[in-house]
Design a protein around this motif. Structure first.
Motif, short mmCIF file in Angstrom:
data_model
loop_
_atom_site.label_atom_id
_atom_site.label_comp_id
_atom_site.label_asym_id
_atom_site.label_seq_id
_atom_site.Cartn_x
_atom_site.Cartn_y
_atom_site.Cartn_z
N ALA A 279 0.84 -1.21 0.00
CA ALA A 279 0.00 0.00 0.00
C ALA A 279 0.87 1.25 0.00
N ALA A 280 1.96 1.21 0.76
CA ALA A 280 2.86 2.36 0.84
C ALA A 280 3.54 2.62 -0.50
N ILE A 281 3.89 1.56 -1.22
CA ILE A 281 4.50 1.72 -2.54
C ILE A 281 3.53 2.41 -3.49
N SER A 282 2.26 1.96 -3.46
CA SER A 282 1.26 2.60 -4.33
C SER A 282 1.01 4.04 -3.92
N LEU A 283 1.00 4.31 -2.62
CA LEU A 283 0.78 5.69 -2.15
C LEU A 283 1.92 6.60 -2.60
#
Length: 374
Positions: A279-283
């Motif tokens: 999720a952090a990578i996508s954010l």
């Protein structure tokens, strides 16, 4: 449309390709929605993709009373390979795709063919919108109301108008030009968005028409391919990147928007799974496109977690409201002429749609000039 036009249209054969894998719970309803079509000149090809349940016997039951139905048995290779098998076995000049758990309104084929057939060969496909339905066939909500027609490549890359594999009809000339569905995603373990890949490759070479009505019942249930949210996220991201790599002429603005749109989808899936690393990578990708949008997403995430924590800690002081029972209706009870609503969001705004429309139009003009010069 005149009576003569309608009479001519009624004789045009359309192939319906239905890939089915362990589809016993929904296949009978799906096949009945095809049999009930107002357009009767159909070539119905069911591809049993190595099912181990009663799928084959359900197919035989329907085929016994309808000579339009043909059943193909193959080893399990995934939905893309199954669709390709059905395409190769069919003969009709038009091909419509339907997943084995979805439904069509009785006028689906008639409306789609009436929209596409009168157009020049440069128009390769037509799509319809959808309602979400549950296991019992009740409409839980409508899909997006957003659609576009003509040269829609850039808009579709960002907005993803079709939304499922059961809302597309093509001319066979599309297959001649771009080939079939890409089965390599399934071999890599990231199957799920092959339909979006196929739509994008179609939009690269053809204009696309739309029938902006909710003619498809898109079923959501725990056994469906789309229920594997992590795989769907990875599949969409892979389709996006392959499309961008295949089309180096895409403006940087569109590339950034497409990546932000795909990562918004991926973020929602990873966050639901509590896969915070992905999720952090996508954010981070969303932040690269729009720091304000990323900050808004992070704020909403923190706020929702705080609310849930407060409810767990103070259940009496902060009671959870019981959800009111909605008066849901079956898909077949929905009037297809009632307009769908929704689709706009903090990212997918009218301003963004307008700007991408201008880019699509400028690309169409450039192609027309190049054609005249040649």
């Amino acid at each position: 449309m005149t009576e003569m036009d309608m009479s001519t249209m009624s004789g045009i054969r359309v192939a319906v390709v239905i890939p089915a894998y362990n589809a016993r719970d929904y296949l009978a309803q799906t096949l009945q929605s095809v049999i009930d079509q107002t357009h009767k000149a159909l070539e119905i090809v069911i591809v049993d993709d190595g099912s181990t349940d009663e799928t084959a016997s359900i197919c035989r039951h329907f085929a016994a009373s309808d000579p339009r139905i043909r059943i193909l048995l193959i080893e399990n290779r995934g939905v893309a390979a199954a669709r390709n098998t059905g395409i190769e076995a069919s003969k009709s000049g038009y091909i419509a795709f339907l997943d084995a758990d979805d439904l069509w309104h009785p006028t689906y084929i008639e409306r789609m063919l009436s929209a596409l057939h009168p157009l020049p060969e440069t128009w390769g496909a037509v799509y319809a919108l959808h309602h979400f339905i549950d296991r019992e066939g009740y409409c839980t909500r409508s899909g997006s109301s957003l659609s576009a027609r003509g040269n829609i490549f850039n808009r579709h890359l960002v907005f993803r108008f079709v939304g499922n594999g059961s809302g597309l009809m093509i001319r066979r000339t599309v297959i001649d030009k771009i080939g079939g569905y890409d089965s390599s995603y399934a071999r890599q373990g990231i199957g799920g968005c092959e339909d979006f890949d196929f739509e994008l490759r179609t939009a690269e070479h053809f204009k696309i028409e739309s029938v902006p009505l909710g003619l498809v019942g898109y079923r959501i249930h725990s056994e469906s391919m789309s229920a594997n949210t992590s795989r769907m996220a990875r599949s969409l991201l892979a389709v996006n990147e392959q499309c961008i790599a295949r089309n180096p002429q895409i403006p940087t603005f569109v590339v950034n928007c497409a990546r932000a749109s795909a990562h918004l989808y991926a973020f929602s899936k990873y966050a639901a799974l509590k896969d915070w690393c992905q999720a952090a990578i996508s954010l981070k990708h969303i932040y690269h496109h729009s720091p304000m949008l990323a900050s808004s997403i992070l704020f909403k995430l923190i706020l929702s977690k705080a609310k849930r924590a407060a409810r767990r800690a103070l259940p009496k002081a902060w009671p959870v409201r019981e959800q009111k029972q909605k008066n849901l209706r079956k898909f077949e009870e929905i009037d297809p002429l009632v307009p769908l609503v929704g689709g706009w969001s903090a990212f997918k705004t009218k301003a963004l749609f307008t700007r991408l429309s201008e880019i699509d139009r400028s690309g169409e003009c450039s192609a027309a000039i190049s054609s005249q010069e040649a």
